[in-house]
Scaffold this motif. Structure first.
Motif, mmCIF file in Angstrom:
data_model
loop_
_atom_site.group_PDB
_atom_site.id
_atom_site.type_symbol
_atom_site.label_atom_id
_atom_site.label_comp_id
_atom_site.label_asym_id
_atom_site.label_seq_id
_atom_site.Cartn_x
_atom_site.Cartn_y
_atom_site.Cartn_z
ATOM 1 N N GLY A 8 -7.985 8.825 -1.361
ATOM 2 C CA GLY A 8 -7.666 9.773 -2.416
ATOM 3 C C GLY A 8 -6.179 9.888 -2.545
ATOM 4 N N HIS A 9 -5.428 9.326 -1.795
ATOM 5 C CA HIS A 9 -3.841 9.580 -1.690
ATOM 6 C C HIS A 9 -3.278 8.357 -2.088
ATOM 7 N N PRO A 10 -3.198 7.817 -3.468
ATOM 8 C CA PRO A 10 -2.442 6.399 -3.753
ATOM 9 C C PRO A 10 -0.940 6.745 -3.130
ATOM 10 N N ARG A 11 -0.511 5.674 -2.404
ATOM 11 C CA ARG A 11 0.863 6.036 -1.762
ATOM 12 C C ARG A 11 1.919 6.203 -2.634
ATOM 13 N N ALA A 12 2.207 5.354 -3.528
ATOM 14 C CA ALA A 12 3.413 5.605 -4.319
ATOM 15 C C ALA A 12 3.391 6.727 -5.146
ATOM 16 N N ARG A 13 2.325 7.222 -5.696
ATOM 17 C CA ARG A 13 2.015 8.546 -6.718
ATOM 18 C C ARG A 13 2.257 9.658 -5.883
ATOM 19 N N ALA A 201 -2.748 -13.056 2.094
ATOM 20 C CA ALA A 201 -3.257 -14.390 1.947
ATOM 21 C C ALA A 201 -3.774 -15.087 3.191
ATOM 22 N N PRO A 202 -5.094 -14.918 3.057
ATOM 23 C CA PRO A 202 -6.050 -14.285 2.509
ATOM 24 C C PRO A 202 -5.896 -12.705 2.321
ATOM 25 N N TYR A 203 -6.642 -12.176 1.283
ATOM 26 C CA TYR A 203 -6.415 -10.664 1.118
ATOM 27 C C TYR A 203 -7.446 -10.136 2.301
ATOM 28 N N HIS A 204 -6.884 -9.331 2.985
ATOM 29 C CA HIS A 204 -7.544 -8.751 4.030
ATOM 30 C C HIS A 204 -7.649 -7.287 3.628
ATOM 31 N N ALA A 205 -8.515 -6.827 2.747
ATOM 32 C CA ALA A 205 -8.648 -5.338 2.329
ATOM 33 C C ALA A 205 -9.145 -4.183 3.307
ATOM 34 N N HIS A 243 -6.203 -1.522 -5.737
ATOM 35 C CA HIS A 243 -6.414 -1.492 -4.336
ATOM 36 C C HIS A 243 -5.056 -1.373 -3.795
ATOM 37 N N LEU A 244 -4.147 -2.303 -4.110
ATOM 38 C CA LEU A 244 -2.880 -2.424 -3.816
ATOM 39 C C LEU A 244 -1.736 -0.938 -4.071
ATOM 40 N N ARG A 245 -2.238 -0.492 -5.050
ATOM 41 C CA ARG A 245 -1.417 0.621 -5.534
ATOM 42 C C ARG A 245 -2.101 1.995 -4.824
ATOM 43 N N GLU A 246 -3.163 1.894 -4.301
ATOM 44 C CA GLU A 246 -3.787 2.888 -3.437
ATOM 45 C C GLU A 246 -3.240 3.055 -2.131
#
Length: 464
Positions: A8-13, A201-205, A243-246
């Protein structure tokens, strides 16, 4: 995986520190895997305004050491398979002391980071996803756990273009413990920026989430902000946006970009897709700027000044700024040509990246190799508007676009060419223009006319 209390801590925000894209210098385009401490410091001094540099006042504030700073046999032109990478007793990578003398004696990048900080700049390094294969083979202890490196590696998860590392077994508790300790170790050196490769690439969530958690914990422990950049972006889908934004501050949207017009032209389409979603919540990265003197000891090509023409260079810079992409230049700054340095420091162009919002493609017409592409952006209050009129044609040509279609409302009498400071008159609405005020401009081959309208005056002179 991440503990619930750490979510719950989106990095940029949560950063609260800037509403402009990150900017700086990266060693890759010039030095590939072989950059030295002396070369990093020379570029840092130039960036900071020493030795004739003029970039720090324009916002260029980060210096990044790219891949394989830990590889003693690194060479130009590619990677060595099964490279003899350097690491400590926990499997944490170490800089090669022959290339980074201040790292000797186990000091790592702390002295170099301190020197960069003393110049008023931020310091960054490149990491690969996972853990060094040789550290896995050595079966070293994972700090503060009963586990060993041989247990936490996913030996089936490998990078297709670099053999340095295995992925981590993110379902194993020792994997997060090792990653936390490793990230804490490098942040403890004074690292402010992490470029982490083989993530998308591939996306490693799972790897993205584990990295984000490790960085968050290191930030809390060391009391300072660390930006996270993910790459490469080959085939990256908007399906991953939230997901990236978070979990990251910036992410690549393409494979490596070099000083070739097709590479630049392709970004017009990619950034049309990503720019509407780029901003302080997370920056879509169109890749480094291969400008100035590049290829000194790089992966591709011989030492050269960028093969992009001056107009192609300005197309690149205009697009990156309108799309609000991060700006990381790859040329060796002290030996780059003055015209390139002047373009990188141009205050009117950088104002688009620093002050605009809502940058997006407005119009695209014509066929392959002869397209007209129009972008628009504005300040939040609409007091200043910008339009980028791009041409993909290989020859100069006249482009006529209704002013309103370029995001320039109110039928202004003239706008300003940001690159040159010249007033650009508009053709008034009459029978010959179909009742529209028309922007009628000559656009160079593979070029751009970057235009500005200030609402208070209708137009504004000067290049700033």
């Amino acid at each position: 995986m991440a503990h619930q209390e750490d979510r719950g801590h989106p990095r940029a925000r949560r950063s609260g520190e800037t509403d402009r894209p990150p900017m700086g210098w990266n060693s890759w385009d010039s030095y590939g895997t072989t950059v030295t401490e002396a070369e990093v410091l020379a570029n840092a001094r130039f960036l900071a305004g020493h030795d004739g540099g003029v970039l720090a006042d324009a916002g260029w504030d980060t210096v990044v050491v790219d891949i394989q700073w830990y590889e003693p046999t690194a060479r130009r032109g590619g990677y060595n398979d099964a490279a003899p990478v350097l690491f400590d007793d926990h499997g944490f990578l170490r800089p090669v002391p022959e290339r980074f003398p201040s790292s000797a004696g186990g000091r790592g990048f702390a002295p170099l980071a301190a020197a960069v900080h003393d110049l008023g700049l931020r310091f960054g390094i490149h990491l690969m996803r996972g853990i060094a294969r040789r550290a896995v083979e050595a079966d070293l202890p994972v700090p503060r756990t009963p586990y060993r490196t041989g247990e936490i590696a996913d030996t089936a998860s490998t990078c297709p273009w670099n053999s340095d590392c295995y992925g981590l077994r993110h379902d194993h508790p020792g994997a997060q413990a090792w990653l936390d300790a490793m990230i804490d170790h490098v942040v403890g050196w004074g690292v402010d920026f992490l470029k982490v490769d083989d993530m998308l690439a591939p996306y490693h969530a799972d790897a993205v989430e584990a990295l984000s958690l490790a960085v968050r914990r290191a930030e809390l422990r060391h009391g300072r902000r660390v930006l996270v950049s993910l790459s490469p972006g080959t085939g990256l889908s908007l399906a991953h946006l939230e997901h990236l934004r978070e979990h990251a501050d910036m992410w690549r949207v393409s494979d490596d970009l070099w000083d070739r017009w097709p590479d630049v032209e392709a970004q017009l389409g990619r950034m049309a897709r990503w720019a509407p979603h780029s901003g302080p919540a997370g920056w879509a990265d169109a890749d480094m700027l291969p400008l100035g003197r590049i290829g000194v000891r790089a992966e591709r090509g011989e030492p050269r000044h960028s093969l992009l023409t001056a107009d192609e260079r300005r197309t690149m810079l205009s697009l990156w700024c309108l799309a609000r992409s991060p700006l990381f230049v790859g040329g060796d700054l002290p030996t780059s040509d003055p015209d390139t340095i002047a373009d990188l420091a141009h205050p009117g162009v950088l104002a688009v990246a620093h002050r605009s919002a809502g940058g997006r493609e407005l119009l695209r017409e014509g066929g392959p190799g002869a397209e007209t592409v129009v972008w628009g952006a504005a300040t939040d209050d609409g007091s200043t508007r910008w339009a980028g009129v791009f041409s993909t044609a290989s020859e100069a040509r006249r482009v006529r676009v209704p002013a309103a279609s370029a995001g320039l409302p109110g039928a202004p009498a003239a706008v300003v060419d940001v690159w040159t400071g010249e007033l650009v008159p508009l053709r008034p609405a009459d029978a010959t223009t179909g009742g529209d005020t028309v922007l009628d401009v000559e656009v160079p081959a593979h070029g751009v006319r970057l235009l500005r309208l200030d609402a208070a005056t209708g137009a504004s002179g000067g290049a700033a």
